[in-house]
Design a protein around this motif. Sequence first.
Motif, PDB file in Angstrom:
ATOM      1  N   THR A 153       0.669  -1.241   0.125  1.00  0.00           N
ATOM      2  CA  THR A 153       0.201  -0.032  -0.050  1.00  0.00           C
ATOM      3  C   THR A 153       0.791   1.167  -0.016  1.00  0.00           C
ATOM      4  N   LEU A 154       1.875   1.263   0.607  1.00  0.00           N
ATOM      5  CA  LEU A 154       2.787   2.434   0.743  1.00  0.00           C
ATOM      6  C   LEU A 154       3.585   2.594  -0.677  1.00  0.00           C
ATOM      7  N   ASP A 155       3.966   1.554  -1.092  1.00  0.00           N
ATOM      8  CA  ASP A 155       4.287   1.565  -2.592  1.00  0.00           C
ATOM      9  C   ASP A 155       3.305   2.279  -3.503  1.00  0.00           C
ATOM     10  N   VAL A 156       2.024   1.943  -3.339  1.00  0.00           N
ATOM     11  CA  VAL A 156       1.102   2.484  -4.221  1.00  0.00           C
ATOM     12  C   VAL A 156       1.011   4.133  -3.964  1.00  0.00           C
ATOM     13  N   LEU A 157       1.112   4.129  -2.788  1.00  0.00           N
ATOM     14  CA  LEU A 157       0.764   5.760  -2.221  1.00  0.00           C
ATOM     15  C   LEU A 157       1.741   6.691  -2.864  1.00  0.00           C
ATOM     16  N   THR A 158       3.178   5.913  -2.567  1.00  0.00           N
ATOM     17  CA  THR A 158       4.203   7.013  -2.827  1.00  0.00           C
ATOM     18  C   THR A 158       4.369   6.979  -4.561  1.00  0.00           C
ATOM     19  N   ARG A 159       3.651   6.412  -5.237  1.00  0.00           N
ATOM     20  CA  ARG A 159       3.660   6.536  -6.642  1.00  0.00           C
ATOM     21  C   ARG A 159       2.644   7.339  -6.917  1.00  0.00           C
ATOM     22  N   VAL A 160       1.633   8.008  -6.170  1.00  0.00           N
ATOM     23  CA  VAL A 160       0.646   8.887  -6.602  1.00  0.00           C
ATOM     24  C   VAL A 160       0.788  10.163  -5.750  1.00  0.00           C
ATOM     25  N   LEU A 161       1.528  10.204  -4.443  1.00  0.00           N
ATOM     26  CA  LEU A 161       1.659  11.328  -3.559  1.00  0.00           C
ATOM     27  C   LEU A 161       3.405  11.608  -3.534  1.00  0.00           C
ATOM     28  N   ASP A 162       3.316  12.887  -3.449  1.00  0.00           N
ATOM     29  CA  ASP A 162       4.766  13.410  -3.130  1.00  0.00           C
ATOM     30  C   ASP A 162       5.090  12.807  -1.788  1.00  0.00           C
TER      31      ASP A 162
END
Length: 161
Positions: A54-63
């Motif tokens: 989930t953190l991997d996905v989030l860091t792809r869409v958020l700074d």
Amino acid sequence: MTGAKTAIEWLASVAPDPEACRWEWERNPLGVALLPAGSAWDVLILPGALGYATLDVLTRVLDRPGPVLVDFGDARMGFFVPPGTAARWLGTGIRTAGAGTWIVVPYPGRSSPGGVRWLVPPDGSGMLTDPALLELAMHEAAAGLATENDAYCRRISDSDH
């Protein structure tokens, strides 16, 4: 103020006695304090594998997502979300820490000799992860993990023949 100093102030502000919290952080050999959830933030606690995906996905869409904790052994990961989220959360297999609960929080900007540590430390701005975005990221992460698991099971099955 520096990021770590403002993060310390932001986190300690929820403690019943912020000064005692800072004192505890400074003197506790583990560098942790027990803080109440539910006023400045809630925490959604995911199993480690789902949390990392989930953190991997989030860091792809958020700074930068909001603060994220991980426990010793990476078994669980806690995402800081707006207060009130825990009371409304319906996700299966996700633990919540909201009003009336306490969590172990490490001192920002310092590594702890074990236990809980920051993967994404607070920056003192009060920024939290949006729960709707977190939920979407969890769905994408879970789908990715399921696909990886299916592929692994097919490889195992194929090697048996």
